[in-house]
Design a protein around this motif. Structure first.
Motif, PDB file in Angstrom:
ATOM      1  N   GLY A  50      -1.706  24.793 -34.174  1.00 44.66           N
ATOM      2  CA  GLY A  50      -2.034  25.030 -32.782  1.00 44.66           C
ATOM      3  C   GLY A  50      -3.527  25.044 -32.557  1.00 44.66           C
ATOM      4  N   CYS A  51      -3.930  24.985 -31.304  1.00 42.18           N
ATOM      5  CA  CYS A  51      -5.332  25.142 -30.928  1.00 42.18           C
ATOM      6  C   CYS A  51      -5.354  26.052 -29.698  1.00 42.18           C
ATOM      7  CB  CYS A  51      -5.991  23.795 -30.670  1.00 42.18           C
ATOM      8  SG  CYS A  51      -5.229  22.825 -29.365  1.00 42.18           S
ATOM      9  N   TRP A  52      -6.531  26.499 -29.336  1.00 41.33           N
ATOM     10  CA  TRP A  52      -6.664  27.509 -28.289  1.00 41.33           C
ATOM     11  C   TRP A  52      -7.505  26.984 -27.144  1.00 41.33           C
ATOM     12  CZ3 TRP A  52      -3.932  32.003 -28.915  1.00 41.33           C
ATOM     13  CH2 TRP A  52      -3.363  32.181 -30.173  1.00 41.33           C
ATOM     14  N   LEU A  53      -7.158  27.390 -25.925  1.00 38.77           N
ATOM     15  CA  LEU A  53      -7.798  26.895 -24.712  1.00 38.77           C
ATOM     16  C   LEU A  53      -7.849  28.018 -23.688  1.00 38.77           C
ATOM     17  CD1 LEU A  53      -8.558  24.093 -23.181  1.00 38.77           C
ATOM     18  CD2 LEU A  53      -6.270  24.325 -22.216  1.00 38.77           C
ATOM     19  N   HIS A  54      -9.009  28.137 -23.006  1.00 39.78           N
ATOM     20  CA  HIS A  54      -9.028  29.036 -21.853  1.00 39.78           C
ATOM     21  C   HIS A  54      -8.049  28.450 -20.829  1.00 39.78           C
ATOM     22  CE1 HIS A  54     -13.103  30.527 -23.200  1.00 39.78           C
ATOM     23  NE2 HIS A  54     -12.433  31.644 -22.953  1.00 39.78           N
ATOM     24  N   PRO A  55      -7.214  29.253 -20.223  1.00 45.42           N
ATOM     25  CA  PRO A  55      -6.223  28.724 -19.273  1.00 45.42           C
ATOM     26  C   PRO A  55      -6.859  28.339 -17.941  1.00 45.42           C
ATOM     27  CG  PRO A  55      -5.978  31.087 -19.487  1.00 45.42           C
ATOM     28  CD  PRO A  55      -7.035  30.676 -20.465  1.00 45.42           C
ATOM     29  N   SER A  56      -7.723  27.330 -17.993  1.00 44.49           N
ATOM     30  CA  SER A  56      -8.374  26.831 -16.782  1.00 44.49           C
ATOM     31  C   SER A  56      -8.389  25.309 -16.809  1.00 44.49           C
ATOM     32  CB  SER A  56      -9.813  27.351 -16.686  1.00 44.49           C
ATOM     33  OG  SER A  56     -10.630  26.717 -17.643  1.00 44.49           O
ATOM     34  N   GLU A  57      -8.373  24.731 -15.628  1.00 42.31           N
ATOM     35  CA  GLU A  57      -8.393  23.273 -15.532  1.00 42.31           C
ATOM     36  C   GLU A  57      -9.717  22.704 -16.032  1.00 42.31           C
ATOM     37  OE1 GLU A  57      -6.832  21.476 -12.007  1.00 42.31           O
ATOM     38  OE2 GLU A  57      -5.449  23.148 -11.707  1.00 42.31           O
ATOM     39  N   VAL A  84       0.775  20.972 -20.031  1.00 43.33           N
ATOM     40  CA  VAL A  84      -0.229  22.051 -19.941  1.00 43.33           C
ATOM     41  C   VAL A  84      -0.754  22.139 -18.515  1.00 43.33           C
ATOM     42  CG1 VAL A  84      -2.453  22.889 -20.781  1.00 43.33           C
ATOM     43  CG2 VAL A  84      -0.843  21.848 -22.373  1.00 43.33           C
ATOM     44  N   THR A  85      -1.011  20.994 -17.891  1.00 42.50           N
ATOM     45  CA  THR A  85      -1.465  20.966 -16.494  1.00 42.50           C
ATOM     46  C   THR A  85      -0.431  21.644 -15.595  1.00 42.50           C
ATOM     47  OG1 THR A  85      -2.671  18.914 -16.908  1.00 42.50           O
ATOM     48  CG2 THR A  85      -2.221  19.475 -14.610  1.00 42.50           C
ATOM     49  N   ALA A  86       0.838  21.312 -15.785  1.00 44.18           N
ATOM     50  CA  ALA A  86       1.906  21.922 -14.984  1.00 44.18           C
ATOM     51  C   ALA A  86       1.964  23.422 -15.217  1.00 44.18           C
ATOM     52  CB  ALA A  86       3.248  21.274 -15.321  1.00 44.18           C
ATOM     53  N   TYR A  87       1.835  23.852 -16.471  1.00 46.13           N
ATOM     54  CA  TYR A  87       1.849  25.281 -16.787  1.00 46.13           C
ATOM     55  C   TYR A  87       0.698  26.002 -16.065  1.00 46.13           C
ATOM     56  CZ  TYR A  87       1.274  29.616 -19.365  1.00 46.13           C
ATOM     57  OH  TYR A  87       1.118  30.953 -19.694  1.00 46.13           O
ATOM     58  N   LEU A  88      -0.495  25.404 -16.083  1.00 42.51           N
ATOM     59  CA  LEU A  88      -1.646  26.034 -15.430  1.00 42.51           C
ATOM     60  C   LEU A  88      -1.445  26.121 -13.924  1.00 42.51           C
ATOM     61  CD1 LEU A  88      -4.638  24.454 -17.397  1.00 42.51           C
ATOM     62  CD2 LEU A  88      -3.623  26.728 -17.669  1.00 42.51           C
ATOM     63  N   HIS A  89      -0.850  25.093 -13.312  1.00 39.30           N
ATOM     64  CA  HIS A  89      -0.590  25.115 -11.861  1.00 39.30           C
ATOM     65  C   HIS A  89       0.403  26.223 -11.508  1.00 39.30           C
ATOM     66  CE1 HIS A  89      -2.928  21.709 -10.512  1.00 39.30           C
ATOM     67  NE2 HIS A  89      -2.487  21.009 -11.550  1.00 39.30           N
ATOM     68  N   ARG A  91       1.057  28.912 -13.300  1.00 38.89           N
ATOM     69  CA  ARG A  91       0.401  30.187 -13.599  1.00 38.89           C
ATOM     70  C   ARG A  91      -0.531  30.587 -12.457  1.00 38.89           C
ATOM     71  NH1 ARG A  91      -4.342  31.808 -16.294  1.00 38.89           N
ATOM     72  NH2 ARG A  91      -4.068  33.655 -17.581  1.00 38.89           N
ATOM     73  N   ASP A  92      -1.323  29.626 -11.954  1.00 39.11           N
ATOM     74  CA  ASP A  92      -2.235  29.920 -10.848  1.00 39.11           C
ATOM     75  C   ASP A  92      -1.471  30.254  -9.569  1.00 39.11           C
ATOM     76  OD1 ASP A  92      -4.387  29.497 -12.509  1.00 39.11           O
ATOM     77  OD2 ASP A  92      -4.785  27.460 -11.799  1.00 39.11           O
ATOM     78  N   ALA A  93      -0.357  29.559  -9.314  1.00 39.36           N
ATOM     79  CA  ALA A  93       0.434  29.826  -8.112  1.00 39.36           C
ATOM     80  C   ALA A  93       1.051  31.218  -8.171  1.00 39.36           C
ATOM     81  CB  ALA A  93       1.531  28.771  -7.967  1.00 39.36           C
ATOM     82  N   GLU A  94       1.471  31.650  -9.350  1.00 38.53           N
ATOM     83  CA  GLU A  94       2.057  32.985  -9.494  1.00 38.53           C
ATOM     84  C   GLU A  94       1.032  34.084  -9.304  1.00 38.53           C
ATOM     85  OE1 GLU A  94       3.896  32.904 -13.323  1.00 38.53           O
ATOM     86  OE2 GLU A  94       5.682  31.874 -12.586  1.00 38.53           O
ATOM     87  N   ARG A  95      -0.207  33.794  -9.621  1.00 40.53           N
ATOM     88  CA  ARG A  95      -1.281  34.796  -9.470  1.00 40.53           C
ATOM     89  C   ARG A  95      -1.709  34.951  -8.029  1.00 40.53           C
ATOM     90  NH1 ARG A  95      -5.473  34.992 -14.368  1.00 40.53           N
ATOM     91  NH2 ARG A  95      -4.006  35.831 -15.853  1.00 40.53           N
ATOM     92  N   ASN A  96      -1.521  33.921  -7.215  1.00 40.64           N
ATOM     93  CA  ASN A  96      -1.965  33.969  -5.807  1.00 40.64           C
ATOM     94  C   ASN A  96      -0.862  34.392  -4.890  1.00 40.64           C
ATOM     95  OD1 ASN A  96      -4.503  33.124  -6.500  1.00 40.64           O
ATOM     96  ND2 ASN A  96      -3.989  30.972  -6.281  1.00 40.64           N
TER      97      ASN A  96
END
Length: 96
Positions: A50-57, A84-89, A91-96
């Motif tokens: 695996g590798c690691w990424l800040h969860p930002s676009e 990953v793009t779909a997951y971030l979208h 995740r962001d929608a759930e936060r707003n």
């Protein structure tokens, strides 16, 4: 004083270190048609490298631009960042 072994990771996009809890683990996988894709692993328990990424676009775009995923995951084929793009979208929608 050290925070302990294994508690920090480096973001593959911006190359900054951060805690595991602040980063999203990414693994290589395949879609339904067998094409190689990037799979988000928020629980950080999926098998394999695996590798690691800040969860930002921004960090995702930087990693894709630098072609960092195939190197980090030791995969020779190009990897589709769509999941990953779909997951971030989501995740962001759930936060707003």
């Amino acid at each position: 004083m050290s925070t302990g072994w294994g508690l920090t990771r480096t973001c593959i996009g911006c190359r900054q270190t951060d805690s595991r809890s602040a980063l999203l683990r990414i693994v290589a996988g395949a879609d339904a048609q067998g094409h190689p894709v990037l799979i988000p692993d928020p629980a950080a328990h999926a098998p394999g490298r695996g590798c690691w990424l800040h969860p930002s676009e921004e960090c995702l775009a930087a990693a894709v631009k630098r072609r960092a995923f195939p190197r980090a995951l030791r995969v020779s084929a190009p990897l589709d960042p769509g999941p990953v793009t779909a997951y971030l979208h989501v995740r962001d929608a759930e936060r707003n």
